[in-house]
Design an enzyme around this catalytic site. Structure first.
Site: not given
Ligand code: ACO
Length: 324
Positions: A115, A251, A281
């Site tokens: 990224c 980004h 993204n």
């Molecule tokens: N829809 C519904 N529920 C979902 C989804 C979805 N698409 N994805 C995960 N869940 C659920 C999980 O299963 C979990 O359920 P549970 O509590 O029953 O186990 C719950 O939501 C929480 O999951 P987490 O992974 O802990 O969710 P979080 O609040 O961390 O959000 C996310 C996930 C959006 C990916 C977040 O961690 C994030 O934004 N991280 C940054 C990562 C990122 O932006 N990466 C991009 C690539 S890196 C870069 O470009 C910098």
């Protein structure tokens, strides 16, 4: 200070035709528009058609950047293309683009910083222009992340999209450039974090392409600190500040990361260019896509100061400050 400055001449971008909305995804996996929008700000993303490769997107973005720059392909002697989703393991996707544009001189190579790729490619091209080795570069970020997603993994497949963006930069004597051009860039990486965001395949390890795997919370935890650190480096190197920049083109990973970074730095929300809602993204393509959009809709104007920032797998991260 180098006697040569890299000056930006124009940008271009391209998105595949097909739009995949959150509602479309909710029909295939256990997710909802509300969950995706609330956690990421993403509402839709573009997906490449069957037979449409990273190089195809890159060529279209490059052609538009050349047109916007008033250059022809013959004026280009360097192509640096950032991608984590090349057409093939080799040759580099940049040489495919080079051939498709009809360029037979100079050099073309790919940069792999996921990224952060566009910032790394821009800094690399800038360094080459400053040596005098090349005169005019096409810097491209192009991705088809849809090809490396596990479409059963709702934690990752909702986040990414396909697209490409490009910028033409050229070497100018610093005096002629005046205050315009790339003023500074700062690149960082720390491979100790490589298992937090990676693809579980590759030619040497599995002989497969593999799928993207991510510890989302871990990425989130590090992102804002790394982004703001490297932007502070850009401010320290130039004397510019959150108040003096005109536009922040980060980004586009996640709305919450963008907002938290801008807030921590004291960058006013109205200066932030955001496309994550409509593009998702797009990895290395996200900055040049957002940049091009803001140039074409009249937000980024000649003489304005634009701050770029990225963070991605590795981890890699970087910033660049340029006067348009
Ligand atoms: N829809 C519904 N529920 C979902 C989804 C979805 N698409 N994805 C995960 N869940 C659920 C999980 O299963 C979990 O359920 P549970 O509590 O029953 O186990 C719950 O939501 C929480 O999951 P987490 O992974 O802990 O969710 P979080 O609040 O961390 O959000 C996310 C996930 C959006 C990916 C977040 O961690 C994030 O934004 N991280 C940054 C990562 C990122 O932006 N990466 C991009 C690539 S890196 C870069 O470009 C910098």
């Amino acid at each position: 200070m180098s006697a040569i400055r890299s000056v930006a001449r124009g940008t271009g971008s391209y998105l595949p035709e097909r739009v995949l909305t959150n509602a479309d995804l909710a029909q295939r996996i256990d997710t909802s528009d509300e969950w995706i929008v609330q956690r990421t700000g993403i509402r839709q993303r573009h997906i490449a058609a069957e037979g449409e490769f990273t190089s195809h997107l890159a060529v279209k973005a490059a052609e538009r950047a050349l047109a916007a720059s008033g250059c022809t392909a013959a004026d280009i002697d360097l192509i640096v293309l950032a991608t984590a989703t090349p057409d093939q393991t080799f040759p580099a996707t940049s040489v495919v683009v080079q051939a498709e544009l009809g360029i037979t001189r100079g050099a073309a190579f790919d940069v792999q910083a996921v990224c952060s790729g566009f910032v790394f490619a821009l800094a690399t091209a800038d360094a080459y222009l400053k040596t005098g080795a090349f005169q005019r570069a096409l810097v491209i970020g192009a991705e088809t992340f849809s090809r490396i997603l596990d479409w059963e993994d709702r934690g990752t497949c909702v986040l990414f999209g396909d697209g490409a963006g490009a910028m033409v930069i050229e070497a100018a004597p610093a005096e002629a450039a005046g205050t315009s051009g790339l003023l500074t860039s700062h690149l960082r990486s720390d491979g100790r974090h490589r298992a937090k965001l990676f693809v579980d395949g590759g030619p040497s390890s599995t002989q497969t392409v593999g799928h993207l795997r991510m510890e989302g919370r871990e990425v989130f935890k590090h992102a804002v600190g790394m982004i703001t650190d490297v932007i502070e480096d850009a401010f320290a190197a130039t004397g510019e500040t959150a108040a003096s920049i005109d536009w922040f083109v980060p980004h586009q990973a996640n709305r919450r990361i963008i907002d938290a970074s801008a807030q921590k730095l004291g960058i006013a929300p109205e200066k932030v260019v955001t496309t994550v809602d409509i593009h998702g993204n797009t990895s290395a393509a996200s900055i040049p896509l957002a940049f091009d959009l803001a140039v074409r809709d009249g937000r980024i104007k000649t003489g304005q100061l634009v701050l770029l920032e990225a963070m991605g797998g590795g981890f890699t991260w970087g910033s660049a400050l340029l006067r348009w």
